[in-house]
Design a protein around this motif. Structure first.
Motif, PDB file in Angstrom:
ATOM      1  N   THR A 256      26.601  34.033  47.219  1.00 44.66           N
ATOM      2  CA  THR A 256      27.013  34.228  48.607  1.00 44.66           C
ATOM      3  C   THR A 256      28.524  34.132  48.819  1.00 44.66           C
ATOM      4  O   THR A 256      29.078  34.832  49.660  1.00 44.66           O
ATOM      5  N   SER A 257      29.202  33.277  48.042  1.00 46.34           N
ATOM      6  CA  SER A 257      30.620  33.023  48.308  1.00 46.34           C
ATOM      7  C   SER A 257      31.578  33.516  47.236  1.00 46.34           C
ATOM      8  O   SER A 257      32.693  33.937  47.547  1.00 46.34           O
ATOM      9  N   VAL A 258      31.144  33.462  45.974  1.00 50.88           N
ATOM     10  CA  VAL A 258      32.051  33.793  44.871  1.00 50.88           C
ATOM     11  C   VAL A 258      31.951  35.253  44.460  1.00 50.88           C
ATOM     12  O   VAL A 258      32.976  35.932  44.292  1.00 50.88           O
ATOM     13  N   LEU A 259      30.751  35.762  44.321  1.00 51.87           N
ATOM     14  CA  LEU A 259      30.560  37.139  43.860  1.00 51.87           C
ATOM     15  C   LEU A 259      31.283  38.161  44.742  1.00 51.87           C
ATOM     16  O   LEU A 259      31.906  39.092  44.209  1.00 51.87           O
ATOM     17  N   PRO A 260      31.262  38.024  46.078  1.00 56.32           N
ATOM     18  CA  PRO A 260      32.019  38.996  46.901  1.00 56.32           C
ATOM     19  C   PRO A 260      33.509  38.985  46.584  1.00 56.32           C
ATOM     20  O   PRO A 260      34.155  40.050  46.596  1.00 56.32           O
ATOM     21  N   LEU A 261      34.082  37.820  46.283  1.00 60.30           N
ATOM     22  CA  LEU A 261      35.508  37.750  45.936  1.00 60.30           C
ATOM     23  C   LEU A 261      35.773  38.417  44.590  1.00 60.30           C
ATOM     24  O   LEU A 261      36.771  39.126  44.417  1.00 60.30           O
ATOM     25  N   LEU A 262      34.879  38.187  43.633  1.00 61.46           N
ATOM     26  CA  LEU A 262      35.034  38.819  42.317  1.00 61.46           C
ATOM     27  C   LEU A 262      34.957  40.338  42.438  1.00 61.46           C
ATOM     28  O   LEU A 262      35.750  41.072  41.832  1.00 61.46           O
ATOM     29  N   THR A 263      33.994  40.809  43.229  1.00 63.05           N
ATOM     30  CA  THR A 263      33.824  42.252  43.420  1.00 63.05           C
ATOM     31  C   THR A 263      35.049  42.856  44.104  1.00 63.05           C
ATOM     32  O   THR A 263      35.523  43.934  43.732  1.00 63.05           O
ATOM     33  N   GLU A 264      35.576  42.136  45.081  1.00 61.77           N
ATOM     34  CA  GLU A 264      36.756  42.606  45.806  1.00 61.77           C
ATOM     35  C   GLU A 264      37.957  42.782  44.878  1.00 61.77           C
ATOM     36  O   GLU A 264      38.789  43.674  45.078  1.00 61.77           O
TER      37      GLU A 264
END
Length: 331
Positions: A256-264
């Motif tokens: 929920t919190s880390v994967l979106p930042l990695l993808t970005e």
């Protein structure tokens, strides 16, 4: 509290993922202290950019490696030589007091009260309780201590080849000098201890504040289905097991919190783990229902395996089976 900080270390992108989950868990539980991550040159620029989204400081440090293959072979963890890099945390002298936390730990509630402790405060290690586990400890940055540690590491090394043997030798009076520097085990609850002493986990586990994913297998070595909330691993190695609730929590935060930042920042699942991973996972760890092929084991052989620390945690000695026997006995 700008002169106090939680500090962690990432020596590659895999541990960068762990640091991001740890940092997020500290933020989620409203810490009032700064967050600092030390990174080695092996951490990619993209991963450093993501770490900067969570941490107040991302500090590049040189790798310190014990290169002690003989002692590391004894614990079958050759990769732990680079944990000497942790010594750089004493060089953060712009902070008056810090709490170091390994990147494979996870905060379950606010733990700012640790800053009331003094150096060197730590919890006992589950493998040898007269030693402290270096996954979580309170310390005071100091140029003098930093230089003494570097000199000690050069002259005397470490009895286990990693930072834990070194720091226990350096702070050799921890076991006997001051009981106030013994942190309760709930500040560094290991997944190994949960299964080796299930009655205590049943009694005190709800009060846990920090879980430490000890061992060779880490949460990021598993896979997670957010739809079913199922954690799985493609392996027939039953020697390392983690509590499914803690694993699910780690993956909930990551998804929920880390994967979106990695993808970005253009870091996919494959590149963030440093290797191409095949999405074929067959063992459902989340239900602790994994059972290896049936094997007839006599009572004497089973007793011997228990004494050698080789309990069949995924089979007859699983969490569920042990709990059933405890419930039957207590009832």
């Amino acid at each position: 509290m700008s002169d106090q900080a939680f500090v962690t270390l990432a020596t590659n992108d895999l541990y960068g993922k762990g640091a991001l989950v740890l940092g997020t868990s500290l933020r989620n539980h409203k810490t009032t202290r700064k967050l600092v991550v030390l990174v080695s040159p092996q951490v990619s620029n993209n991963m450093r950019a993501v770490l900067e989204q969570i941490f107040d400081e991302v500090i590049l440090v040189d790798v310190l490696d014990s290169k002690d293959s003989a002692h590391l072979a004894m614990i079958k963890r050759p990769e732990l030589g680079v944990t000497f890099t942790k010594l750089h945390c004493w060089a953060l002298t712009h902070y008056s007091k810090c709490v170091f936390m390994d990147a494979d730990t996870l905060v379950l509630c606010n733990i700012d009260e640790l800053f009331e402790r003094e150096e060197l405060s730590a919890a006992p290690d589950p493998g040898w309780p007269d030693c402290f586990n270096t996954g979580v400890f309170v310390y005071r940055p100091s140029t003098e201590t930093y230089n003494e540690l570097l000199q000690y590491s050069t002259e005397k090394g470490s009895f286990d080849g990693g930072d834990q043997g070194l720091l226990n030798s350096f702070f050799s009076n921890w076991a006997t000098a001051d009981i106030n520097k013994h942190l309760p085990f709930i500040y560094n609850l290991s997944s190994v201890a949960i299964y080796s002493y299930l009655p205590a986990f049943k009694q005190y586990g709800a009060d846990s504040k920090v879980v430490h994913f000890l061992g060779k297998v880490k949460p990021w070595d598993y896979s997670y289905d957010p739809t079913t909330r199922c954690v799985t691993r493609d392996s027939d190695d039953y020697s390392t097991i983690m509590h499914p609730g803690f694993l699910n929590l780690w993956w909930d935060i990551f998804t929920t919190s880390v994967l979106p930042l990695l993808t970005e920042h253009g870091i996919s699942k494959e590149t963030s783990s440093g290797a191409q991973e095949e999405d074929k996972f067959s063992e459902a760890v989340s239900q602790l229902s994994i059972t290896p092929p049936d094997e007839v084991v006599s009572s004497d052989e089973r007793k011997k395996k228990w004494e050698q620390g080789q309990a069949d945690y995924m089979g007859v000695d699983s969490f569920q089976n042990i709990q059933k026997k405890l419930d039957a006995y207590l009832n």
